[in-house]
Enzyme design. Structure first.
Site, PDB file in Angstrom:
ATOM      1  N   SER A  78       6.974   8.549   1.469  1.00  0.00           N
ATOM      2  CA  SER A  78       6.769   9.061  -0.030  1.00  0.00           C
ATOM      3  C   SER A  78       6.009  10.338   0.243  1.00  0.00           C
ATOM      4  O   SER A  78       4.960  10.624   0.981  1.00  0.00           O
ATOM      5  CB  SER A  78       5.824   7.939  -0.828  1.00  0.00           C
ATOM      6  OG  SER A  78       5.326   8.393  -1.994  1.00  0.00           O
ATOM      7  N   PRO A  79       6.392  11.246  -0.993  1.00  0.00           N
ATOM      8  CA  PRO A  79       5.802  12.561  -0.964  1.00  0.00           C
ATOM      9  C   PRO A  79       4.245  12.606  -0.842  1.00  0.00           C
ATOM     10  O   PRO A  79       3.612  13.454  -0.041  1.00  0.00           O
ATOM     11  CB  PRO A  79       6.195  13.096  -2.148  1.00  0.00           C
ATOM     12  CG  PRO A  79       7.284  12.468  -2.356  1.00  0.00           C
ATOM     13  CD  PRO A  79       7.196  11.031  -1.975  1.00  0.00           C
ATOM     14  N   ARG A  80       3.527  11.557  -1.324  1.00  0.00           N
ATOM     15  CA  ARG A  80       1.943  11.597  -1.193  1.00  0.00           C
ATOM     16  C   ARG A  80       1.530  11.251   0.280  1.00  0.00           C
ATOM     17  O   ARG A  80       0.200  11.205   0.520  1.00  0.00           O
ATOM     18  CB  ARG A  80       1.453  10.571  -2.254  1.00  0.00           C
ATOM     19  CG  ARG A  80       1.875   8.985  -1.884  1.00  0.00           C
ATOM     20  CD  ARG A  80       1.174   8.163  -2.996  1.00  0.00           C
ATOM     21  NE  ARG A  80       1.334   6.811  -2.805  1.00  0.00           N
ATOM     22  CZ  ARG A  80       2.482   6.011  -3.402  1.00  0.00           C
ATOM     23  NH1 ARG A  80       3.411   6.857  -4.072  1.00  0.00           N
ATOM     24  NH2 ARG A  80       2.701   4.842  -3.032  1.00  0.00           N
ATOM     25  N   TYR A  81       2.135  10.680   0.965  1.00  0.00           N
ATOM     26  CA  TYR A  81       1.882  10.552   2.428  1.00  0.00           C
ATOM     27  C   TYR A  81       2.323  11.539   3.541  1.00  0.00           C
ATOM     28  O   TYR A  81       1.716  11.470   4.732  1.00  0.00           O
ATOM     29  CB  TYR A  81       2.372   9.334   2.939  1.00  0.00           C
ATOM     30  CG  TYR A  81       1.949   8.079   2.105  1.00  0.00           C
ATOM     31  CD1 TYR A  81       0.652   7.870   1.979  1.00  0.00           C
ATOM     32  CD2 TYR A  81       2.917   7.432   1.442  1.00  0.00           C
ATOM     33  CE1 TYR A  81       0.295   6.681   1.163  1.00  0.00           C
ATOM     34  CE2 TYR A  81       2.393   6.123   0.828  1.00  0.00           C
ATOM     35  CZ  TYR A  81       1.198   5.711   0.389  1.00  0.00           C
ATOM     36  OH  TYR A  81       0.700   4.843  -0.154  1.00  0.00           O
ATOM     37  N   ILE A  82       3.111  12.735   3.061  1.00  0.00           N
ATOM     38  CA  ILE A  82       3.492  13.589   4.086  1.00  0.00           C
ATOM     39  C   ILE A  82       3.018  15.071   3.704  1.00  0.00           C
ATOM     40  O   ILE A  82       2.516  15.221   2.517  1.00  0.00           O
ATOM     41  CB  ILE A  82       4.647  13.620   4.225  1.00  0.00           C
ATOM     42  CG1 ILE A  82       5.425  13.820   2.977  1.00  0.00           C
ATOM     43  CG2 ILE A  82       5.416  12.613   4.928  1.00  0.00           C
ATOM     44  CD1 ILE A  82       7.118  13.838   2.890  1.00  0.00           C
TER      45      ILE A  82
END
Length: 462
Positions: A54-58
């Site tokens: 998910s974009p919030r983790y990378i």
């Protein structure tokens, strides 16, 4: 969040995040040069990037090689857009080589589609150097970084093949899949071959998956006599889908510099149009750099004269009104100059008071110097600096726009070697971590190894 704010992107963050993830991917079949650094799980060849987190983790940032493709000196030459007074990204960027050929392009739009394969950046650089020398280009063929299979010419198209080797009379080992045949999908295909499909008898009796995030390694055992039959009939590659669908260069649609969609008949046509546009920007860059260097020499020269006049009591700056001092500097023919080089912005962008003050020509560069600068040591240092700037200016004046481009290409090639070595090292580390955790079926003993080769005309071994 930050990117959409700075670029005034109004089309939904989901598509923006998808684009950022795609620009950072570096598995086989994605980018030859990923402009963004993938700090986290940005997807692998296991699922063609669909396994990204998910974009919030990378997280991401510019890759080290990116600035050698988009030199800082070109920032002031670009046409920056504005959004309700906010200066945002340029209308388009100007790299030193056509990135649409380096990383390819596939997609559809309203009434249009495009399909451009990836090409070797080293081949592109070599052809640009030939064009700069007035020599004809050499034909280029698709190339994918890290791909160990074969790309062959098939008429006006290209055919991509995976690789395998025979282990024994009933067993093969597959070590590469065709471009964009993803490992997980292929594993599902082998499951279908194992149980049979649509009432047909199964053609394989067992397989073992040793593949990792960056490598392909399937050991496939056939039913007795099946492998020999497929090899004799020359249908093994087709039966095991080790040959991809043909891809061609007959559907290359791109936006040109005027924002118009144009069909290009060949890769060479794209190269020629890019070459003319990029060369004109080297002319603009040289003009801008010459202007900047002359301003630097002029600024240093004025500072040297100002300090010497203060030291020799020819100019008194203390106990005077500002207006009187400014008039005296004007009478002494000192040049008014801007505080620094203006940061590139859109023409209609809102300018802050601080930016407006900095953009005005004044004597601040003289009067804002610290007291400890009013010494002979500082004069000697400035004179030495002035001489260095004059030498740089002379070198710049003697350098042609073609030479400037060649210098950029050579710097890029040095960075490319480091970049590719870094990607290869990263892939090896990933493979070492992942292979030991995979589960397979019955182990097959390897007896003999015979490489299988097919082919017409080989073009570019990756």
């Amino acid at each position: 969040g930050y990117v959409s704010e700075q670029s005034a992107y109004h089309h939904g963050e989901a598509s923006l995040m998808g684009t950022i993830i795609a620009m950072a991917q570096n598995y086989v079949g994605s980018n030859n040069i990923n402009l963004l650094f993938p700090a986290g799980q940005f997807g692998t060849r296991l699922m063609g990037g669909k396994d990204s987190a998910s974009p919030r983790y990378i997280f991401t940032r510019l890759n080290e090689i990116t600035r050698s493709i988009f030199p800082e000196h070109d920032d002031h030459l670009l046409e920056y857009l504005d959004d309700d007074g906010q200066s945002i990204e340029p209308k388009w960027y100007m790299p030193i080589l056509p990135m649409v050929l380096v990383n390819g392009s596939d997609g559809i739009g309203t009434g249009w589609s495009t399909s451009i394969p990836n090409y070797n950046p080293s081949d592109i650089v070599d052809n640009l150097k030939r064009m700069l020398a007035g020599e004809p280009m050499e034909e280029m063929h698709p190339w994918y970084n890290g791909f160990n299979g074969v790309i062959e010419i098939a008429g006006k198209s290209y055919e991509c093949q995976g690789t395998y080797e025979e282990v024994d009379t009933d067993t093969i080992r597959i070590t590469e899949l065709p471009i964009r045949t993803w490992t997980q999908n292929y594993k599902e295909f082998l499951e279908e071959c194992l149980v049979g499909a649509k009432g047909k008898a199964p053609i394989i009796s067992d397989y073992r998956d040793h593949s990792g995030d960056t490598t392909v390694d399937f050991t496939v055992k056939f039913e007795e006599g099946v492998l020999d039959t497929l090899l004799k009939s020359n249908t093994l590659e087709k039966k095991l889908k080790l040959t991809s669908k043909k891809f061609s260069t007959t559907n290359m649609h791109l936006f040109n510099a005027d924002g118009e969609i144009k069909k290009y008949d060949s890769v060479e046509d794209i190269m020629r149009e890019f070459f003319d546009m990029r060369l004109s920007y080297y002319h603009k860059r040289k003009e801008w750099l010459v202007k900047v260097k002359r301003e630097e020499v002029q600024r240093i020269s004025n500072r040297v004269r100002f300090i010497l006049m203060v030291i020799n009591d020819e100019l008194v700056v203390a106990k005077k009104k500002k207006a009187v001092l400014l008039k005296e500097l004007e009478d002494l023919k000192f040049d008014k100059m801007r505080a620094s080089t203006k940061k590139p912005k859109a023409k209609n962008a809102i300018v802050t008071e601080e930016e407006e003050e900095d953009s005005k020509a004044s004597y601040d560069y003289l009067l804002s110097m610290p007291l400890w600068n009013l010494t002979m040591e500082k004069v000697e240092k400035l004179k030495k600096e002035e001489e260095e700037r004059k030498q740089e200016l002379n070198i710049l004046l003697e350098t042609t726009k073609e030479q400037m481009w060649i210098q950029d290409l050579e710097e890029f090639e040095q960075g490319l070697s480091t970049f590719q070595a870094s990607v290869a090292k990263s892939n090896k580390q990933t493979t070492r971590k992942s292979v030991g955790t995979l589960k397979g079926k019955k182990k097959v003993t390897k007896k003999t190894v015979t490489k299988k080769t097919t082919a017409t005309k080989k073009t570019t071994p990756a």
